[in-house]
Design an enzyme around this catalytic site. Structure first.
Site, PDB file in Angstrom:
ATOM      1  N   LYS A  36       0.840  -1.200   0.000  1.00 35.89           N
ATOM      2  CA  LYS A  36       0.000   0.000   0.000  1.00 35.89           C
ATOM      3  C   LYS A  36       0.875   1.250   0.000  1.00 35.89           C
ATOM      4  O   LYS A  36       2.099   1.163   0.140  1.00 35.89           O
ATOM      5  CB  LYS A  36      -0.907  -0.008   1.239  1.00 35.89           C
ATOM      6  N   ARG A 128      -9.664   0.063  15.592  1.00 36.57           N
ATOM      7  CA  ARG A 128      -9.468   0.880  14.407  1.00 36.57           C
ATOM      8  C   ARG A 128     -10.368   0.375  13.292  1.00 36.57           C
ATOM      9  O   ARG A 128     -11.273   1.067  12.868  1.00 36.57           O
ATOM     10  CB  ARG A 128      -7.989   0.870  13.993  1.00 36.57           C
ATOM     11  N   TYR A 244      17.353  29.528   6.760  1.00 37.25           N
ATOM     12  CA  TYR A 244      16.300  30.260   7.450  1.00 37.25           C
ATOM     13  C   TYR A 244      16.570  30.371   8.937  1.00 37.25           C
ATOM     14  O   TYR A 244      17.012  29.422   9.590  1.00 37.25           O
ATOM     15  CB  TYR A 244      14.954  29.568   7.238  1.00 37.25           C
ATOM     16  N   MET A 292      12.235  23.997   1.992  1.00 34.16           N
ATOM     17  CA  MET A 292      11.307  23.233   1.162  1.00 34.16           C
ATOM     18  C   MET A 292      12.017  22.419   0.086  1.00 34.16           C
ATOM     19  O   MET A 292      11.681  21.260  -0.167  1.00 34.16           O
ATOM     20  CB  MET A 292      10.289  24.165   0.512  1.00 34.16           C
TER      21      MET A 292
END
Length: 342
Positions: A36, A128, A244, A292
């Site tokens: 998956k 679940r 940053y 990013m």
């Protein structure tokens, strides 16, 4: 087509070896494969084709959309873990995969559609997905032909009493259901020993290089190797900062390589000041914040130039400890901008 400055090398031999190791640890049980989330980020078609050649026969995806993408491969047995909604019935009835029934309503829906063989998920304490004891007592599964009766361990990666509790519940519930095969163990469950293997195991993470329990550490090899291209080499003077928020200050004149990878590619901000790239036997530390699309690594004294490729340290247990992200997140977060090779 322009080549991407970002590559993901996939080691088919390591993937095969991991499956074979897990198959050995599964004993007499068949060993399947959870593919998956696009094969945990590595490419479901590539994973399925590789493992089918190795001998895997039981494959598991989450949704019918995933099953439809793999249908052309003609896998021996493909199952959809999230059951069958009204919206899924056309795909399910086409025969591309077998549903894993997990609610009484799904059982009614499937029976009304003809009741072809299916799988069933039982809830043994994870709360679940899965049918509970009340559902079984009410006859929710009456009239269904069940191949695999399964449940899922909530804490197999821990030495928790919940593991034996869930196993006991599974055995008790299965005694009242007619099914061809029983399945409980995921990757970590396989490492718990033969009592958890039953007839079919369903490894996921460990296939791809993840090590959820220490018993697997010597048996599982790294499969995913991200590589990023150097976009620039620059000299940062002592006292200057990088990235940053100026979180790293050069203690001395430092050579820095800027690499084409960032959190948009699944190289998370948790690697800021903690991750590393690799060059031969040298480790090159990530300097400052992961952004990013870019990271900076220290390359003083190393023969690194613009256009070179550096491997990102992605040994999953080590990368998880460095970043604070789970091994699952590190794999499934690998983005679409990688050229996947292997």
């Amino acid at each position: 087509m322009t080549a991407a400055p970002l590559r993901l090398r996939r080691d088919a031999d390591a993937l095969t070896a991991n499956w074979r190791a897990l198959a050995r640890m599964s004993g007499s049980a068949a060993c399947g494969a959870a593919i998956k989330a696009d094969g945990y980020g590595l490419g479901a078609a590539w994973v399925a084709t590789t493992l089918a050649k190795a001998g895997a026969r039981d494959f598991f995806v989450a949704t019918w959309a995933e099953a439809a993408e793999l249908a052309p491969l003609g896998l021996p047995a493909l199952s959809v873990l999230h059951g069958v909604r009204d919206e899924d019935m056309a795909a399910a009835l086409s025969g591309i995969a077998t549903p894993v029934i997990s609610t009484a309503a799904q059982a009614v829906r499937w029976r009304a559609a003809g009741g072809a063989p299916c799988h069933v998920m039982l809830d043994t304490g994870m709360n679940r997905m899965g049918l509970g004891g009340d559902d079984l007592a009410a006859g929710a599964l009456d009239g269904l032909t069940i191949d695999v009766l399964m449940s899922h361990l909530a804490s197999a990666d821990e030495d928790s009493p919940k593991n034996s509790d869930q196993r006991g519940r599974f055995v008790a519930m299965a005694a009242g259901v007619t099914a061809e095969r029983l399945s409980l163990a995921n990757s970590a469950g396989i490492a718990l020993g033969g009592d958890y293997a039953f007839d079919l195991t369903r490894p996921g993470l460990a296939l791809y290089g993840g090590v959820p329990r220490p018993e697997l550490a010597g048996a599982i090899a790294q499969v995913a190797f991200p590589q990023a291209q150097v976009l620039q080499r620059r000299r940062v003077a002592a006292g200057e900062t990088v990235g940053y928020n100026a979180t790293w200050t050069a203690p001395a004149d430092t050579d820095v390589a800027i690499l084409n990878i960032g959190y948009a590619d699944g190289y998370w901000r948790g690697f800021s000041g903690r991750g590393q790239a690799l060059l031969g036997g040298a480790t090159l530390p990530v300097l400052g914040r992961v952004s990013m699309d870019l990271i900076a690594v220290g390359v003083t004294g190393q023969p690194v130039a613009e256009g070179d490729w550096l491997e990102i340290d992605y040994d999953l247990p080590r990368a998880s400890a460095a970043s604070g992200m789970s091994q699952y997140e590190l794999l499934t977060g690998l983005g679409s901008r990688f050229d996947r090779t292997g």
